[in-house]
Design a protein around this motif. Structure first.
Motif, short mmCIF file in Angstrom:
data_model
loop_
_atom_site.label_atom_id
_atom_site.label_comp_id
_atom_site.label_asym_id
_atom_site.label_seq_id
_atom_site.Cartn_x
_atom_site.Cartn_y
_atom_site.Cartn_z
N GLY A 1 -7.21 0.65 1.12
CA GLY A 1 -5.92 0.07 1.50
C GLY A 1 -4.89 1.12 1.86
O GLY A 1 -3.77 0.79 2.23
N THR B 1 0.82 -1.22 0.00
CA THR B 1 0.00 0.00 0.00
C THR B 1 0.85 1.26 0.00
O THR B 1 0.51 2.26 0.63
CB THR B 1 -0.99 0.03 1.19
OG1 THR B 1 -0.29 0.27 2.41
CG2 THR B 1 -1.78 -1.26 1.29
N GLY C 1 -3.92 -4.05 2.24
CA GLY C 1 -4.36 -3.16 3.30
C GLY C 1 -4.66 -3.88 4.60
O GLY C 1 -4.14 -3.52 5.66
N THR D 1 -5.30 0.45 8.18
CA THR D 1 -4.60 0.02 6.97
C THR D 1 -3.45 0.96 6.64
O THR D 1 -2.78 0.79 5.62
CB THR D 1 -5.57 -0.04 5.77
OG1 THR D 1 -6.13 1.25 5.55
CG2 THR D 1 -6.68 -1.04 6.02
#
Length: 479
Positions: free
Chosen positions: A216, A109, A137, A343
């Motif tokens: 994410g 991410t 995520g 995340t």
């Protein structure tokens, strides 16, 4: 070392990845793209190897922290190696190291890219890049835990190794149910983001890609202009979504079970929102003269603050052209990061709050040597193991960051480029400053720098220790 359980779980990761590749395959079918053969070939190879690794269940299913760390690290490496193959085989990213950089950036991410013009990529590749953010995520191992029955509380070693933050706990007594709850919340919030973007008139394909990235907290876009071409409403939806996905998911669980007082009592969340508010106010005052109205200044300040602190990396404007004061605030937010259990990446607000409390205690001890004080966080006393782990993390973080900047500086770019390139990738943000700013990419870096940044992205996403365990000789000893 229980090698059989590691091989078995790696097999499941390949099985899951084979299924996940059906998403870009479906996109290739809809848009009639020739890259479908590359994605199908990789999916078949993943499925075959996964079947071979999982056809025999391990006799001993017990594993401990060491196996959990190794499994998570190896899992992310295997996921990335197969995930980058379609990019490379299709010729859309012709160099293997660039293809690997791109997909590691996706799964972690981060959102850093080596693609000069993303519009030239196929829709299948664009959707796979963005979908990799959504997969990474919450974590592929957390997903597997939610569907695969494993050996009791040993699962916690996997969850702690993969989930971001200084401490990870169970929402409910069973880890499998905890993992399911996390993914249900994650999925529902992603769908809600899509709905609000569609209401605002965003094209369906863009909506899917942007929602995956916001959920994410990754930074891949399906347009070279990033998010600059979207409407103010669409940018506002993304701003709010990024902030919400940067909150500890335990807060949402408490809201679901109708315990709002406990949810809003979260010390880290209050600190996180206070940092966002302070940063938006300071940047707005500093960039007000660059925009025709105060509203636009606040809007873009909020978008960039929410993007950087949650380590998403979206950009509504080229913030590299902002005054030095604003850029310095954004640089600080790169290191701050989002909440634990979210995340987002970065050091995490909780660690910074704990570190300040520890520093305050030490200063008080200097003034009053005989006083005995304890450090409390979220209403609980922080024990020595937590503080020891915090100090070890910060020391390793500083060491890896320093060495990484030193190695990247061999490319002979300016200091802002080398420093922000490492900061952006180590903290899983995406764009940096100067040569690697939001209007540019990382394609001009050398292979050595890209390898260093690939390591940084993985180490940053997995909170250092799982990756570093792979380099310890004691990890691989039997027994």
């Amino acid at each position: 070392m229980n090698r059989s359980i590691i091989i078995y779980m790696l097999g499941w990761i390949m099985n899951i990845e084979a299924l996940l590749l059906l998403i870009p395959i479906a996109a290739a079918v809809v848009y009639r793209e020739s890259v479908i053969t590359c994605y199908m070939a990789v999916a078949c190879v993943c499925g075959l190897l996964g079947f071979l690794c999982t056809r025999k269940k391990p006799e001993v299913k017990m594993f401990f922290a060491k196996e959990g760390f190794v499994l998570v690290s190896m899992g992310w490496i295997v996921l990335s190696l197969f995930g980058c193959m379609p990019f490379w085989l299709s010729g859309e990213i012709p160099r293997f190291i660039d293809a690997l950089f791109e997909i590691v950036s996706g799964f972690t991410t981060t959102g850093s890219s080596v693609v000069p013009k993303v519009e030239d990529l196929s829709r299948a590749t664009l959707i796979w890049r963005s979908f990799s953010h959504w997969i990474g995520g919450m974590g592929i191992l957390v997903f597997i835990l939610s569907i695969l029955p494993m050996a009791g509380d040993y699962n916690m070693h996997i969850m702690r190794a993969e989930s971001p933050g200084p401490s990870v706990g169970k929402l409910v007594p069973k880890i499998r149910i905890t993992a399911k709850l996390l993914y249900q919340i994650y999925f529902l919030m992603t769908v809600m983001t899509m709905v609000f973007l569609l209401i605002g008139g965003m094209p369906i394909f863009d909506t899917i890609c942007m929602s995956f990235g916001a959920a994410g907290t990754g930074g891949f876009s399906c347009r070279n202009s990033g998010q600059a071409e979207y409407t103010l409403y669409q940018q506002a939806v993304l701003s709010i979504a990024m902030i919400l996905f940067g909150v500890n998911f335990n807060v949402y669980y408490l809201l679901l079970i109708k315990r709002p007082k406990d949810a809003f009592r979260c010390e880290e969340m209050r600190g996180y929102l206070a940092i966002i508010l302070a940063a938006v106010v300071l940047i707005t005052l500093n960039v007000r003269h660059l925009f025709p109205s105060l509203f636009l200044a606040v809007h873009h300040a909020l978008f960039q603050v929410s993007s950087i602190i949650t380590t998403t990396g979206y950009a509504s404007v080229n913030f590299d052209q902002w005054p030095e004061f604003s850029k310095y605030i954004l640089l600080l937010l790169m290191f701050t990061g989002a909440c634990a259990g979210s995340t987002g990446g970065g050091i995490k607000v909780s660690r910074i709050m704990m570190a300040f409390k520890e520093a305050k205690k030490e200063m008080a001890a200097v003034i009053h040597p005989r006083s005995v004080k304890v450090i409390k966080y979220e209403g609980k006393v922080l024990g020595h193991p937590v503080l020891r782990s915090l100090n070890a993390y910060l020391i390793l973080y500083a060491f890896i960051f320093t060495v990484s900047v030193l190695l990247v500086s061999l490319d002979n770019f300016d200091f802002a480029t080398s420093f922000s390139a490492v900061a952006a990738n180590f903290n899983n943000i995406g764009p940096g400053l100067s040569v690697v700013g939001p209007s540019s990419n990382f394609s001009m870096l050398s292979d050595l720098s890209k390898l260093v940044l690939i390591f940084d992205m993985l180490a940053g996403r997995l909170e250092l220790f799982p990756i570093l365990v792979l380099f310890s000789p004691g990890t691989w000893k039997r027994g």
